[in-house]
Write an enzyme that holds these catalytic residues in place. Structure first.
Site, mmCIF file in Angstrom:
data_model
loop_
_atom_site.group_PDB
_atom_site.id
_atom_site.type_symbol
_atom_site.label_atom_id
_atom_site.label_comp_id
_atom_site.label_asym_id
_atom_site.label_seq_id
_atom_site.Cartn_x
_atom_site.Cartn_y
_atom_site.Cartn_z
ATOM 1 N N GLY A 67 -6.702 -5.966 8.114
ATOM 2 C CA GLY A 67 -7.671 -5.155 8.914
ATOM 3 C C GLY A 67 -6.786 -3.158 8.985
ATOM 4 O O GLY A 67 -8.014 -2.193 9.312
ATOM 5 N N THR B 286 -7.559 -3.040 1.469
ATOM 6 C CA THR B 286 -8.532 -2.538 0.071
ATOM 7 C C THR B 286 -9.359 -1.766 0.256
ATOM 8 O O THR B 286 -9.455 -1.035 -1.148
ATOM 9 C CB THR B 286 -9.600 -4.113 0.201
ATOM 10 O OG1 THR B 286 -9.011 -4.879 0.569
ATOM 11 C CG2 THR B 286 -10.949 -3.594 -0.452
ATOM 12 N N LYS C 195 -6.799 -9.424 -5.974
ATOM 13 C CA LYS C 195 -6.070 -10.001 -4.681
ATOM 14 C C LYS C 195 -5.672 -11.807 -4.837
ATOM 15 O O LYS C 195 -6.900 -12.651 -4.969
ATOM 16 C CB LYS C 195 -7.934 -9.897 -4.543
ATOM 17 C CG LYS C 195 -7.862 -10.557 -2.695
ATOM 18 C CD LYS C 195 -6.627 -9.405 -1.912
ATOM 19 C CE LYS C 195 -7.460 -10.299 -0.065
ATOM 20 N NZ LYS C 195 -6.589 -9.282 1.166
ATOM 21 N N ASP D 84 -13.073 -9.055 -0.746
ATOM 22 C CA ASP D 84 -12.255 -8.082 -1.411
ATOM 23 C C ASP D 84 -12.737 -8.168 -3.254
ATOM 24 O O ASP D 84 -12.632 -6.608 -3.522
ATOM 25 C CB ASP D 84 -10.950 -7.994 -0.556
ATOM 26 C CG ASP D 84 -10.671 -7.792 0.681
ATOM 27 O OD1 ASP D 84 -11.772 -7.181 1.043
ATOM 28 O OD2 ASP D 84 -9.181 -7.776 0.857
ATOM 29 N N GLU E 231 -3.380 -6.298 -4.493
ATOM 30 C CA GLU E 231 -3.842 -6.805 -2.298
ATOM 31 C C GLU E 231 -2.913 -7.896 -2.278
ATOM 32 O O GLU E 231 -3.553 -8.960 -2.198
ATOM 33 C CB GLU E 231 -5.005 -6.247 -2.628
ATOM 34 C CG GLU E 231 -5.011 -5.882 -0.739
ATOM 35 C CD GLU E 231 -6.628 -6.077 -0.320
ATOM 36 O OE1 GLU E 231 -7.598 -5.968 -1.064
ATOM 37 O OE2 GLU E 231 -6.584 -6.742 1.359
ATOM 38 N N GLY E 232 -2.126 -7.557 -1.031
ATOM 39 C CA GLY E 232 -1.683 -9.026 -0.336
ATOM 40 C C GLY E 232 -2.488 -9.535 0.771
ATOM 41 O O GLY E 232 -3.671 -9.215 0.707
ATOM 42 N N ALA E 233 -2.218 -10.336 0.960
ATOM 43 C CA ALA E 233 -3.184 -11.261 2.521
ATOM 44 C C ALA E 233 -2.382 -10.465 3.999
ATOM 45 O O ALA E 233 -1.182 -10.943 4.148
ATOM 46 C CB ALA E 233 -3.077 -12.580 2.691
ATOM 47 N N GLY E 234 -3.085 -10.145 4.162
ATOM 48 C CA GLY E 234 -2.362 -9.547 5.804
ATOM 49 C C GLY E 234 -0.423 -8.702 5.944
ATOM 50 O O GLY E 234 -1.239 -7.681 4.981
ATOM 51 N N PRO F 282 -9.060 9.844 4.613
ATOM 52 C CA PRO F 282 -9.835 10.239 5.615
ATOM 53 C C PRO F 282 -10.718 8.824 6.240
ATOM 54 O O PRO F 282 -11.070 7.900 5.387
ATOM 55 C CB PRO F 282 -10.341 11.153 5.129
ATOM 56 C CG PRO F 282 -11.055 11.372 4.071
ATOM 57 C CD PRO F 282 -9.480 10.534 3.448
HETATM 58 N N1 ATP Z 1 -10.585 5.137 5.477
HETATM 59 C C1 ATP Z 1 -11.583 4.513 6.406
HETATM 60 N N2 ATP Z 1 -12.732 5.391 6.586
HETATM 61 C C2 ATP Z 1 -13.596 4.026 6.851
HETATM 62 N N3 ATP Z 1 -13.966 2.810 7.122
HETATM 63 C C3 ATP Z 1 -12.148 2.040 6.760
HETATM 64 C C4 ATP Z 1 -11.189 3.186 6.476
HETATM 65 N N4 ATP Z 1 -10.475 1.850 6.418
HETATM 66 C C5 ATP Z 1 -11.101 0.939 6.299
HETATM 67 N N5 ATP Z 1 -12.291 1.257 6.472
HETATM 68 C C6 ATP Z 1 -12.865 -0.373 7.323
HETATM 69 O O1 ATP Z 1 -12.676 -1.167 8.057
HETATM 70 C C7 ATP Z 1 -12.760 -2.182 7.660
HETATM 71 C C8 ATP Z 1 -11.237 -2.787 7.368
HETATM 72 O O2 ATP Z 1 -10.961 -2.104 6.049
HETATM 73 P P1 ATP Z 1 -9.980 -3.717 4.547
HETATM 74 O O3 ATP Z 1 -10.965 -4.558 4.583
HETATM 75 O O4 ATP Z 1 -10.260 -1.876 3.615
HETATM 76 O O5 ATP Z 1 -9.058 -3.849 5.224
HETATM 77 P P2 ATP Z 1 -7.855 -4.744 4.663
HETATM 78 O O6 ATP Z 1 -6.350 -4.719 5.008
HETATM 79 O O7 ATP Z 1 -7.797 -4.664 3.339
HETATM 80 O O8 ATP Z 1 -8.091 -6.321 5.503
HETATM 81 P P3 ATP Z 1 -7.592 -7.687 4.643
HETATM 82 O O9 ATP Z 1 -6.516 -8.182 5.124
HETATM 83 O O10 ATP Z 1 -8.557 -8.593 5.065
HETATM 84 O O11 ATP Z 1 -7.544 -7.966 3.869
HETATM 85 C C9 ATP Z 1 -13.459 -2.378 6.303
HETATM 86 O O12 ATP Z 1 -14.806 -2.639 6.745
HETATM 87 C C10 ATP Z 1 -13.384 -0.918 6.019
HETATM 88 O O13 ATP Z 1 -14.815 -0.535 4.972
HETATM 89 MG MG MG Z 2 -8.889 -6.339 2.003
#
Ligand code: ATP
Ligand code: MG
Length: 222
Positions: A13, A17, A38, A49, A110-113, A201
Site C-alpha cells: 500500500g 502500482t 505483476k 494492479d 511489481e513485487g507483492a508487498g 506528489p
Molecule cells: N501519490 C499518490 N497520490 C494519490 N493516491 C495515491 C498515491 N500513492 C498511492 N495512492 C493510492 O493509495 C492506494 C495504495 O497505492 P498502491 O495500490 O499503488 O500501493 P501498492 O504498494 O501497489 O499496494 P499493493 O502492495 O497492494 O500492491 C491506492 O488507492 C492508490 O491510488
Molecule cells: Mg500494487
C-alpha cells in the site's frame, strides 16, 4: 536498449502500482515500448494492479500475460497458496516475464508487498527479483517512519545481492508537508546510500513531471 526494473516497496500500500503506472504512462506517452508486469497478486480486489497496467498498455496484453498468478485471499502469496491448495509456478512467472521482454524495451515488475514477503517456503519476493536479474527500485512513503523502513529495505536488498538503483518517496497523504516530509528528502538517500530518484506528489498535479524526472534519472528517457 532492453531494461527491466523490479519495483518493490517498504510495505504493502505504499504506492508501488501508483508510481509504476506513472512511469509506464510517461514512457509510453513518449513513444517508449514499455510494459508493467505483476507476477503475483493476492486479494479480494482481484487483479486490480494488472488491470491498471493493461489499460495503460492499451490492452496489448491479456490479464494472464500481465498477471500469471492470482490468489483470492488478501494474504502473503505462500500463505494464500496454501489455503487455496495452489502451487505457485515460478517457471510460469519466468516464462511470462521473458515473453514480455521480447515485445517491450522496458518492463517494470511489481513485487507483492515488500522484499521479505514469502512466495514459497524459503523463497521471498527478493529472491524473485534476483532470479529475474533485475535492479530494484524502492518505493517508500514520504513522512515519519520512512527512514527506518527505507533503510531496512535497502539493507536487506543489498544483503541478498540485489542492486538498488534508487528510492522514490511517494506522498500518500497530501496536504501540508511538515518537518519529517521535508527532511526525508535529504536524510533518506544520505542514510541509505542510494539515490533519491524523485518525490511523487499526492494526486495528479505534478505527477507526470515527477515521473519524467524519475525516468530520466533511471536512464529510460533522455
Ligand atoms: N501519490 C499518490 N497520490 C494519490 N493516491 C495515491 C498515491 N500513492 C498511492 N495512492 C493510492 O493509495 C492506494 C495504495 O497505492 P498502491 O495500490 O499503488 O500501493 P501498492 O504498494 O501497489 O499496494 P499493493 O502492495 O497492494 O500492491 C491506492 O488507492 C492508490 O491510488
Ligand atoms: Mg500494487
Amino acid at each position: 536498449m532492453k531494461s527491466g526494473l523490479f519495483v518493490t516497496g517498504t510495505d504493502t500500500g505504499v504506492g508501488k502500482t501508483h508510481v509504476t503506472a506513472l512511469l509506464l504512462a510517461e514512457l509510453r506517452r513518449r513513444g517508449v515500448k514499455a510494459a508493467a508486469f505483476k507476477p503475483i497478486s493476492c486479494g479480494t480486489g482481484g487483479r486490480h494492479d494488472a488491470e491498471i497496467y493493461a489499460k495503460l498498455m492499451d490492452y496489448e496484453q491479456t490479464l494472464n500475460a500481465l498477471n500469471p498468478v492470482y490468489l483470492r485471499h488478501p494474504l502473503a502469496p505462500s500463505v494464500a497458496a496454501r489455503l487455496e491448495q495452489q502451487r505457485i509456478d515460478l517457471a510460469e512467472i519466468r516464462r511470462a516475464y521473458s515473453q514480455l521482454t521480447t515485445h517491450y524495451s522496458t518492463v517494470f515488475v511489481e513485487g507483492a508487498g515488500g522484499l521479505l514477503v514469502p512466495i514459497k517456503r524459503d523463497y521471498f519476493v527478493a529472491d524473485l527479483a534476483r532470479d529475474l536479474r533485475l535492479p530494484v527500485l524502492v518505493v517508500a512513503r514520504l513522512g515519519l517512519g520512512t527512514i527506518n523502513h527505507a533503510l531496512l529495505t535497502v539493507r536487506q536488498a543489498q544483503a541478498m545481492g540485489l542492486h538498488v538503483c534508487g528510492i522514490v518517496l511517494n506522498d500518500t497523504v497530501g496536504g501540508h508537508r511538515g518537518l519529517a516530509e521535508q527532511t526525508n528528502i535529504k536524510e533518506v538517500p544520505r542514510l541509505c546510500g542510494v539515490p533519491l530518484l524523485g518525490v511523487v506528489p499526492h494526486g495528479k498535479r505534478g505527477a507526470a513531471k515527477a515521473a519524467r524526472e524519475i525516468c530520466r534519472k533511471l536512464g529510460l528517457l533522455r
